[in-house]
Scaffold this motif. Sequence first.
Motif, PDB file in Angstrom:
ATOM      1  N   MET A   1       0.842  -1.194   0.000  1.00 58.76           N
ATOM      2  CA  MET A   1       0.000   0.000   0.000  1.00 58.76           C
ATOM      3  C   MET A   1       0.877   1.245   0.000  1.00 58.76           C
ATOM      4  O   MET A   1       1.874   1.313   0.707  1.00 58.76           O
ATOM      5  CB  MET A   1      -0.907   0.006   1.238  1.00 58.76           C
ATOM      6  CG  MET A   1      -1.898   1.148   1.275  1.00 58.76           C
ATOM      7  SD  MET A   1      -2.982   1.031   2.716  1.00 58.76           S
ATOM      8  CE  MET A   1      -1.813   1.346   4.047  1.00 58.76           C
ATOM      9  N   ILE A   2       0.495   2.234  -0.839  1.00 60.14           N
ATOM     10  CA  ILE A   2       1.188   3.507  -0.871  1.00 60.14           C
ATOM     11  C   ILE A   2       0.497   4.437   0.104  1.00 60.14           C
ATOM     12  O   ILE A   2      -0.733   4.490   0.161  1.00 60.14           O
ATOM     13  CB  ILE A   2       1.138   4.106  -2.295  1.00 60.14           C
ATOM     14  CG1 ILE A   2       1.683   3.100  -3.316  1.00 60.14           C
ATOM     15  CG2 ILE A   2       1.912   5.406  -2.381  1.00 60.14           C
ATOM     16  CD1 ILE A   2       1.466   3.524  -4.757  1.00 60.14           C
ATOM     17  N   ASP A   3       1.285   5.176   0.880  1.00 58.95           N
ATOM     18  CA  ASP A   3       0.684   6.132   1.804  1.00 58.95           C
ATOM     19  C   ASP A   3      -0.192   7.120   1.036  1.00 58.95           C
ATOM     20  O   ASP A   3       0.164   7.569  -0.051  1.00 58.95           O
ATOM     21  CB  ASP A   3       1.766   6.912   2.558  1.00 58.95           C
ATOM     22  CG  ASP A   3       2.490   6.026   3.550  1.00 58.95           C
ATOM     23  OD1 ASP A   3       1.904   5.011   3.961  1.00 58.95           O
ATOM     24  OD2 ASP A   3       3.648   6.346   3.900  1.00 58.95           O
ATOM     25  N   THR A  53      -0.008  -2.128  -7.344  1.00 57.06           N
ATOM     26  CA  THR A  53      -0.418  -3.116  -8.339  1.00 57.06           C
ATOM     27  C   THR A  53      -1.883  -3.474  -8.143  1.00 57.06           C
ATOM     28  O   THR A  53      -2.446  -3.313  -7.047  1.00 57.06           O
ATOM     29  CB  THR A  53       0.410  -4.415  -8.249  1.00 57.06           C
ATOM     30  OG1 THR A  53       0.131  -5.065  -7.000  1.00 57.06           O
ATOM     31  CG2 THR A  53       1.904  -4.138  -8.360  1.00 57.06           C
ATOM     32  N   ALA A  54      -2.491  -4.004  -9.211  1.00 60.07           N
ATOM     33  CA  ALA A  54      -3.870  -4.482  -9.109  1.00 60.07           C
ATOM     34  C   ALA A  54      -3.959  -5.652  -8.144  1.00 60.07           C
ATOM     35  O   ALA A  54      -4.945  -5.791  -7.398  1.00 60.07           O
ATOM     36  CB  ALA A  54      -4.372  -4.892 -10.496  1.00 60.07           C
ATOM     37  N   ALA A  55      -2.936  -6.491  -8.134  1.00 61.24           N
ATOM     38  CA  ALA A  55      -2.936  -7.651  -7.241  1.00 61.24           C
ATOM     39  C   ALA A  55      -2.999  -7.213  -5.782  1.00 61.24           C
ATOM     40  O   ALA A  55      -3.700  -7.818  -4.962  1.00 61.24           O
ATOM     41  CB  ALA A  55      -1.683  -8.498  -7.491  1.00 61.24           C
ATOM     42  N   GLU A  56      -2.279  -6.160  -5.451  1.00 60.34           N
ATOM     43  CA  GLU A  56      -2.274  -5.667  -4.076  1.00 60.34           C
ATOM     44  C   GLU A  56      -3.658  -5.144  -3.686  1.00 60.34           C
ATOM     45  O   GLU A  56      -4.147  -5.384  -2.574  1.00 60.34           O
ATOM     46  CB  GLU A  56      -1.225  -4.567  -3.936  1.00 60.34           C
ATOM     47  CG  GLU A  56      -0.968  -4.137  -2.505  1.00 60.34           C
ATOM     48  CD  GLU A  56       0.075  -3.028  -2.417  1.00 60.34           C
ATOM     49  OE1 GLU A  56       0.329  -2.580  -1.284  1.00 60.34           O
ATOM     50  OE2 GLU A  56       0.614  -2.626  -3.458  1.00 60.34           O
ATOM     51  N   ALA A  57      -4.314  -4.437  -4.613  1.00 58.51           N
ATOM     52  CA  ALA A  57      -5.663  -3.927  -4.338  1.00 58.51           C
ATOM     53  C   ALA A  57      -6.642  -5.074  -4.138  1.00 58.51           C
ATOM     54  O   ALA A  57      -7.510  -5.023  -3.257  1.00 58.51           O
ATOM     55  CB  ALA A  57      -6.118  -3.028  -5.485  1.00 58.51           C
ATOM     56  N   ASN A  84      15.375  -5.505 -10.220  1.00 55.65           N
ATOM     57  CA  ASN A  84      15.227  -6.001 -11.582  1.00 55.65           C
ATOM     58  C   ASN A  84      14.652  -7.404 -11.608  1.00 55.65           C
ATOM     59  O   ASN A  84      13.844  -7.738 -12.479  1.00 55.65           O
ATOM     60  CB  ASN A  84      16.590  -5.975 -12.280  1.00 55.65           C
ATOM     61  CG  ASN A  84      16.505  -6.386 -13.734  1.00 55.65           C
ATOM     62  OD1 ASN A  84      16.801  -7.522 -14.085  1.00 55.65           O
ATOM     63  ND2 ASN A  84      16.100  -5.453 -14.576  1.00 55.65           N
ATOM     64  N   LEU A  85      15.026  -8.228 -10.641  1.00 54.80           N
ATOM     65  CA  LEU A  85      14.516  -9.595 -10.574  1.00 54.80           C
ATOM     66  C   LEU A  85      13.002  -9.596 -10.427  1.00 54.80           C
ATOM     67  O   LEU A  85      12.301 -10.381 -11.075  1.00 54.80           O
ATOM     68  CB  LEU A  85      15.168 -10.335  -9.400  1.00 54.80           C
ATOM     69  CG  LEU A  85      14.591 -11.720  -9.062  1.00 54.80           C
ATOM     70  CD1 LEU A  85      14.832 -12.692 -10.215  1.00 54.80           C
ATOM     71  CD2 LEU A  85      15.202 -12.254  -7.770  1.00 54.80           C
ATOM     72  N   VAL A  86      12.486  -8.723  -9.589  1.00 60.66           N
ATOM     73  CA  VAL A  86      11.047  -8.656  -9.355  1.00 60.66           C
ATOM     74  C   VAL A  86      10.325  -8.239 -10.628  1.00 60.66           C
ATOM     75  O   VAL A  86       9.279  -8.790 -10.989  1.00 60.66           O
ATOM     76  CB  VAL A  86      10.734  -7.677  -8.202  1.00 60.66           C
ATOM     77  CG1 VAL A  86       9.232  -7.500  -8.036  1.00 60.66           C
ATOM     78  CG2 VAL A  86      11.355  -8.181  -6.912  1.00 60.66           C
ATOM     79  N   TYR A  87      10.866  -7.251 -11.318  1.00 57.81           N
ATOM     80  CA  TYR A  87      10.262  -6.789 -12.565  1.00 57.81           C
ATOM     81  C   TYR A  87      10.198  -7.915 -13.587  1.00 57.81           C
ATOM     82  O   TYR A  87       9.166  -8.147 -14.225  1.00 57.81           O
ATOM     83  CB  TYR A  87      11.082  -5.619 -13.115  1.00 57.81           C
ATOM     84  CG  TYR A  87      10.670  -5.192 -14.512  1.00 57.81           C
ATOM     85  CD1 TYR A  87       9.501  -4.459 -14.710  1.00 57.81           C
ATOM     86  CD2 TYR A  87      11.448  -5.516 -15.617  1.00 57.81           C
ATOM     87  CE1 TYR A  87       9.116  -4.063 -15.981  1.00 57.81           C
ATOM     88  CE2 TYR A  87      11.073  -5.122 -16.883  1.00 57.81           C
ATOM     89  CZ  TYR A  87       9.909  -4.394 -17.056  1.00 57.81           C
ATOM     90  OH  TYR A  87       9.543  -4.016 -18.321  1.00 57.81           O
ATOM     91  N   ALA A 123       8.306  -8.265  -0.848  1.00 54.01           N
ATOM     92  CA  ALA A 123       8.855  -7.020  -0.317  1.00 54.01           C
ATOM     93  C   ALA A 123       8.608  -5.850  -1.269  1.00 54.01           C
ATOM     94  O   ALA A 123       8.343  -4.721  -0.833  1.00 54.01           O
ATOM     95  CB  ALA A 123      10.350  -7.182  -0.060  1.00 54.01           C
ATOM     96  N   ALA A 124       8.678  -6.113  -2.583  1.00 55.96           N
ATOM     97  CA  ALA A 124       8.526  -5.045  -3.567  1.00 55.96           C
ATOM     98  C   ALA A 124       7.067  -4.738  -3.891  1.00 55.96           C
ATOM     99  O   ALA A 124       6.669  -3.577  -3.992  1.00 55.96           O
ATOM    100  CB  ALA A 124       9.274  -5.421  -4.852  1.00 55.96           C
ATOM    101  N   TYR A 125       6.246  -5.771  -4.051  1.00 55.12           N
ATOM    102  CA  TYR A 125       4.871  -5.582  -4.520  1.00 55.12           C
ATOM    103  C   TYR A 125       3.815  -5.820  -3.455  1.00 55.12           C
ATOM    104  O   TYR A 125       2.622  -5.655  -3.711  1.00 55.12           O
ATOM    105  CB  TYR A 125       4.598  -6.512  -5.709  1.00 55.12           C
ATOM    106  CG  TYR A 125       5.256  -6.077  -6.993  1.00 55.12           C
ATOM    107  CD1 TYR A 125       5.727  -4.776  -7.174  1.00 55.12           C
ATOM    108  CD2 TYR A 125       5.413  -6.980  -8.047  1.00 55.12           C
ATOM    109  CE1 TYR A 125       6.329  -4.391  -8.354  1.00 55.12           C
ATOM    110  CE2 TYR A 125       6.011  -6.596  -9.246  1.00 55.12           C
ATOM    111  CZ  TYR A 125       6.469  -5.297  -9.390  1.00 55.12           C
ATOM    112  OH  TYR A 125       7.058  -4.920 -10.565  1.00 55.12           O
TER     113      TYR A 125
END
Length: 485
Positions: A1-3, A53-57, A84-87, A123-125
């Motif tokens: 979640m983004i603040d 991301t849509a997945a997070e929502a 880069n690995l996550v992307y 951790a990233a998404y």
Amino acid sequence: MIDNDNGLYAAFKAKDARFDGRFFVGISSTGIYCRPVCRAKQPKIENCTFYSTAAEAEQAGYRPCLLCRPELAPGTSITDATVNLVYRAARMLEKNCGSGQSIAEIAGRLGCTDRHLRRVFTAAYHVSPVQYLQTCRLLLAKNLLTDTDLSVLEVAMVAGFGSLRRFNDLFKKQYKLSPTALRKHNSEEKHQDNITLVLSYRPPYHWEDMLRFLAGRAITGIEVVKNNEYMRTVHLENSEGKPVYGWIRVGHQSKRNALSVTVSQALLSVLPQVLARIRHLFDLYCDPDAVYETLQVMNDIRPNLCTLGTRVPGCFNAFEMVVRAVLGQQITVKAASTLAARIVQTYGTPIQTGFEGLTHVFPSPEDILALNGPIENHLGPLGVIAARAKTIYELAQAFVQGEIDFDLPAQPEEEMKRLMAIRGIGSWTAQYIAMRAMEWPDAFLETDAGVKKALPPYTAKELLEIAEAWRPWRSYATVNLWNTL
């Protein structure tokens, strides 16, 4: 979640298309999540929560908006990935969501353990790879249910659910309605012989420049550019390793900031692969503002040398593009296209498409390796000199044996070194392949005739020094230079 951030809310309020796909907005008063461009009544800021991301929502309990349709949002740009690995993992999950590949298999292709992938991805998404994959499948299914007349069973299979029951259960759980109920909500009837979907991008997009580039390099029998559309034949393998043949047609819907994609019915079993390759070919993941922020200094050299919205043409078939690059060494673009067309007519596989000019698929690496005797005896009579014929043969071996990663590699510079170890592959060819096949945004062709012509009277060494200021977007700088000619 983004603040919660007034900057993001302002972008949402302005319906700013530049932010489309870069974040999603969960609205607590309705229980849905939207794209930043959604035209529904503007919610109050206190009811908004922002997600990357849509997945997070979806994992937070929100359902996708039926008006703005989050499944149509542009994909994540490489500039947005903290790792880069996550992307690369996210892109691979999108591409293979219909194949049934496990997370362990995808981690293996990325050169890490599935445990490590889960850790860095989460951790990233803020969602696990499995949850991200689930959202990819659900959103693809929602897109198909809305825009096609495929049966619910066909939709479930194409999206990679494996069974109708599993699809129905997950769809109801996640979206609080059944697939058939979604169909009723979207009551417009469709009777299509083929599948037509839309793929969004972040504006602006120079469609004419992209078509001009592709038309100049189109291979007779494989590709056709006419009526402001791009068409080509397709040869892929499904999840069972069986060959699948068909065709695609891509047009431009400028008012929607999207491309329309029509896919032949024969390609349904590999639809996620097809859509991923189209996104790559037309550079739909690009964030044009991020690129222009760095490259606008090019205009200090000469006005309009760089324009906002320029894309790097990718490729649909990496082996086809690599062979085309080798054929283009030290000869004109037109002459290289002629040689490629001869190879297609002689060794390509004929297919029926119903379209004039789409008659064959390009020979595969396996087709080239299966030719008996020295390769120059086969390609020589077509006008390909012996040295280039041998280079093409070695490249076919590299594809079949997996010696070089042409599919969004983690370290493109290392793959370029492996390319240059092949006799006949120099710096220009390696950089060109990295730019178009490997999606490397920082390739630069300082010895290219077009680049030199666009920036006289600089030497190749001077061009390389000037281009240091254009990192990490030198591929885009190269295309901008070509577009000025």
